[in-house]
Scaffold this motif. Sequence first.
Motif, PDB file in Angstrom:
ATOM      1  N   GLN A 155      23.267  21.186 -25.807  1.00  0.00           N
ATOM      2  CA  GLN A 155      22.027  21.165 -25.459  1.00  0.00           C
ATOM      3  C   GLN A 155      21.971  19.426 -25.235  1.00  0.00           C
ATOM      4  OE1 GLN A 155      20.275  23.000 -23.925  1.00  0.00           O
ATOM      5  NE2 GLN A 155      19.620  21.267 -22.531  1.00  0.00           N
ATOM      6  N   ASP A 156      22.277  18.828 -26.583  1.00  0.00           N
ATOM      7  CA  ASP A 156      22.035  17.342 -27.375  1.00  0.00           C
ATOM      8  C   ASP A 156      23.232  17.044 -25.991  1.00  0.00           C
ATOM      9  OD1 ASP A 156      20.424  17.572 -28.764  1.00  0.00           O
ATOM     10  OD2 ASP A 156      22.075  17.510 -30.415  1.00  0.00           O
ATOM     11  N   ILE A 157      24.306  17.304 -25.530  1.00  0.00           N
ATOM     12  CA  ILE A 157      25.437  16.633 -24.553  1.00  0.00           C
ATOM     13  C   ILE A 157      24.873  16.802 -23.421  1.00  0.00           C
ATOM     14  CG2 ILE A 157      27.725  16.528 -23.731  1.00  0.00           C
ATOM     15  CD1 ILE A 157      29.027  17.671 -26.692  1.00  0.00           C
ATOM     16  N   LEU A 158      24.207  17.971 -22.787  1.00  0.00           N
ATOM     17  CA  LEU A 158      23.577  18.226 -21.388  1.00  0.00           C
ATOM     18  C   LEU A 158      22.891  17.632 -21.659  1.00  0.00           C
ATOM     19  CD1 LEU A 158      23.805  20.014 -19.596  1.00  0.00           C
ATOM     20  CD2 LEU A 158      22.174  21.395 -20.041  1.00  0.00           C
ATOM     21  N   THR A 159      21.951  17.454 -21.738  1.00  0.00           N
ATOM     22  CA  THR A 159      20.693  16.280 -22.322  1.00  0.00           C
ATOM     23  C   THR A 159      20.920  14.878 -21.656  1.00  0.00           C
ATOM     24  OG1 THR A 159      19.122  17.736 -23.430  1.00  0.00           O
ATOM     25  CG2 THR A 159      18.382  15.285 -23.728  1.00  0.00           C
ATOM     26  N   LEU A 160      22.339  14.382 -22.503  1.00  0.00           N
ATOM     27  CA  LEU A 160      22.715  12.835 -22.338  1.00  0.00           C
ATOM     28  C   LEU A 160      23.178  12.974 -20.937  1.00  0.00           C
ATOM     29  CD1 LEU A 160      24.059  12.513 -25.755  1.00  0.00           C
ATOM     30  CD2 LEU A 160      22.506  10.918 -25.186  1.00  0.00           C
ATOM     31  N   TRP A 161      23.620  14.455 -20.712  1.00  0.00           N
ATOM     32  CA  TRP A 161      24.109  13.859 -19.202  1.00  0.00           C
ATOM     33  C   TRP A 161      22.974  13.792 -18.386  1.00  0.00           C
ATOM     34  CZ3 TRP A 161      27.813  12.428 -15.436  1.00  0.00           C
ATOM     35  CH2 TRP A 161      27.473  13.225 -14.078  1.00  0.00           C
ATOM     36  N   GLN A 162      21.756  14.533 -18.168  1.00  0.00           N
ATOM     37  CA  GLN A 162      20.622  14.528 -17.877  1.00  0.00           C
ATOM     38  C   GLN A 162      20.145  14.343 -17.419  1.00  0.00           C
ATOM     39  OE1 GLN A 162      19.816  18.683 -19.070  1.00  0.00           O
ATOM     40  NE2 GLN A 162      20.681  20.057 -17.526  1.00  0.00           N
ATOM     41  N   VAL A 163      20.136  13.128 -18.675  1.00  0.00           N
ATOM     42  CA  VAL A 163      19.030  12.325 -18.381  1.00  0.00           C
ATOM     43  C   VAL A 163      19.787  10.485 -18.170  1.00  0.00           C
ATOM     44  CG1 VAL A 163      17.230  10.593 -19.534  1.00  0.00           C
ATOM     45  CG2 VAL A 163      17.800  13.349 -19.846  1.00  0.00           C
ATOM     46  N   THR A 164      20.814  10.569 -18.941  1.00  0.00           N
ATOM     47  CA  THR A 164      21.690   8.642 -18.330  1.00  0.00           C
ATOM     48  C   THR A 164      22.609   9.501 -17.776  1.00  0.00           C
ATOM     49  OG1 THR A 164      23.633   9.640 -20.170  1.00  0.00           O
ATOM     50  CG2 THR A 164      20.981   8.610 -21.460  1.00  0.00           C
ATOM     51  N   GLY A 165      23.213  10.519 -16.803  1.00  0.00           N
ATOM     52  CA  GLY A 165      23.981  10.279 -15.899  1.00  0.00           C
ATOM     53  C   GLY A 165      25.501  10.191 -16.296  1.00  0.00           C
ATOM     54  N   SER A 166      25.524   9.670 -17.775  1.00  0.00           N
ATOM     55  CA  SER A 166      26.660   9.807 -18.774  1.00  0.00           C
ATOM     56  C   SER A 166      27.134  10.691 -19.811  1.00  0.00           C
ATOM     57  CB  SER A 166      27.066   8.285 -19.039  1.00  0.00           C
ATOM     58  OG  SER A 166      26.073   7.996 -20.080  1.00  0.00           O
ATOM     59  N   TYR A 173      35.285  17.784 -25.030  1.00  0.00           N
ATOM     60  CA  TYR A 173      36.101  17.733 -24.002  1.00  0.00           C
ATOM     61  C   TYR A 173      35.976  19.202 -23.342  1.00  0.00           C
ATOM     62  CZ  TYR A 173      39.585  17.518 -20.104  1.00  0.00           C
ATOM     63  OH  TYR A 173      40.365  17.962 -18.946  1.00  0.00           O
ATOM     64  N   LYS A 174      35.436  19.834 -23.754  1.00  0.00           N
ATOM     65  CA  LYS A 174      35.450  21.007 -23.184  1.00  0.00           C
ATOM     66  C   LYS A 174      34.290  20.873 -22.758  1.00  0.00           C
ATOM     67  CE  LYS A 174      39.271  24.128 -24.910  1.00  0.00           C
ATOM     68  NZ  LYS A 174      40.148  25.098 -25.630  1.00  0.00           N
ATOM     69  N   ILE A 175      33.186  20.919 -23.174  1.00  0.00           N
ATOM     70  CA  ILE A 175      31.766  20.701 -22.663  1.00  0.00           C
ATOM     71  C   ILE A 175      31.772  20.090 -21.653  1.00  0.00           C
ATOM     72  CG2 ILE A 175      29.574  20.661 -23.783  1.00  0.00           C
ATOM     73  CD1 ILE A 175      30.834  21.335 -26.825  1.00  0.00           C
ATOM     74  N   ILE A 176      32.090  18.725 -21.531  1.00  0.00           N
ATOM     75  CA  ILE A 176      31.980  17.872 -20.433  1.00  0.00           C
ATOM     76  C   ILE A 176      32.444  18.274 -19.615  1.00  0.00           C
ATOM     77  CG2 ILE A 176      32.489  15.662 -20.138  1.00  0.00           C
ATOM     78  CD1 ILE A 176      32.718  14.952 -22.802  1.00  0.00           C
TER      79      ILE A 176
END
Length: 324
Positions: A40-51, A8-11
């Motif tokens: 970085q995995d969570i960040l990449t998912l957000w950056q590429v998929t938008g979710s 949650y805090k990462i998001i």
Amino acid sequence: MEKDVPVYKIIRNVASVGGEYEEEIRDWLNNSPENKKIYQDILTLWQVTGSFPARFSPDRAKAWMNVQQHIRLQKKKNILLRRIIQVAAAVVIVFLSVWAGTEIDNFSKQSLYTEVISPAGQKSRVILPDSSVVMLNGGSVIRYNEYFNRHSRKVELEGEGFFEVQKNPAKQFVVHTPELDVKVFGTSFNVKAYKNDKTVEVGLKNGQVGIDRNEKEIIKLVPDQVATFYKNEKRLHVEKTDMNVVSAWTRNELIFEEDPMETIVKCIERWYGVDITIAPELLDGELYTFKVKTESLQELLNLINLLRPIKYQVNGKQVIITNP
């Protein structure tokens, strides 16, 4: 292990571009290299998929499969890993690329690079493998190879970035631009090196940086100094300045202090992600001072109209500015 990941805090940290839970996340990142990989995995998912993931398991292979589902790779006889399509409003595209066109037989022999692209109209936050943080302005690209932080720390920048470099006396941190290299061990500074600009600017917030040209140090900066290198004249000018003004863009502000219309137009293009055509007679060297924070593009154009009468037309991403 999953329960130990503060998802949650990462998001919230990623969504707020580092504004929320900054100290807690930084401490957690410094606990282990695995934490940095998970972030970085969570960040990449957000950056590429938008979710964001509803649940997150620190399985890098599975995470990357989710990313790949949103990427269309083009394959040709001579394979290049090309720029990935923009897929969300606030996208940063992270991918591996090989610099020169390389036949597939030679592919494995090339150094792989991670490249982060911040599209025009967006700002992006990047956490490097050494936990240094880079804020990229719109229309900027940063890249580094797979050996970053093993023996040295070198990144290549095109555009503008504000760097908060983790201190490590054993490994110098280098920002390479086509004209200048900025060398530090741990400090905060701003580098502005857009390809089409006439100048390269380096501003120091704290610590000390050295500026090299052609592998020779030409000057060291102290806090609140900005060095401006004029590309055509090959000339360097250093002056004292307010770094809060230089780095205002990292706080979602644009501050102009006695800037010409040509400079203002370039900043607007990068800030709002538009292309501006302006009548030559408006580029007469007159200087302007004003600040922009939450204003829309139309509100900004109306503000400029108050400072100097103009007529403007906005068609999607195209803006035309003329005399009234």
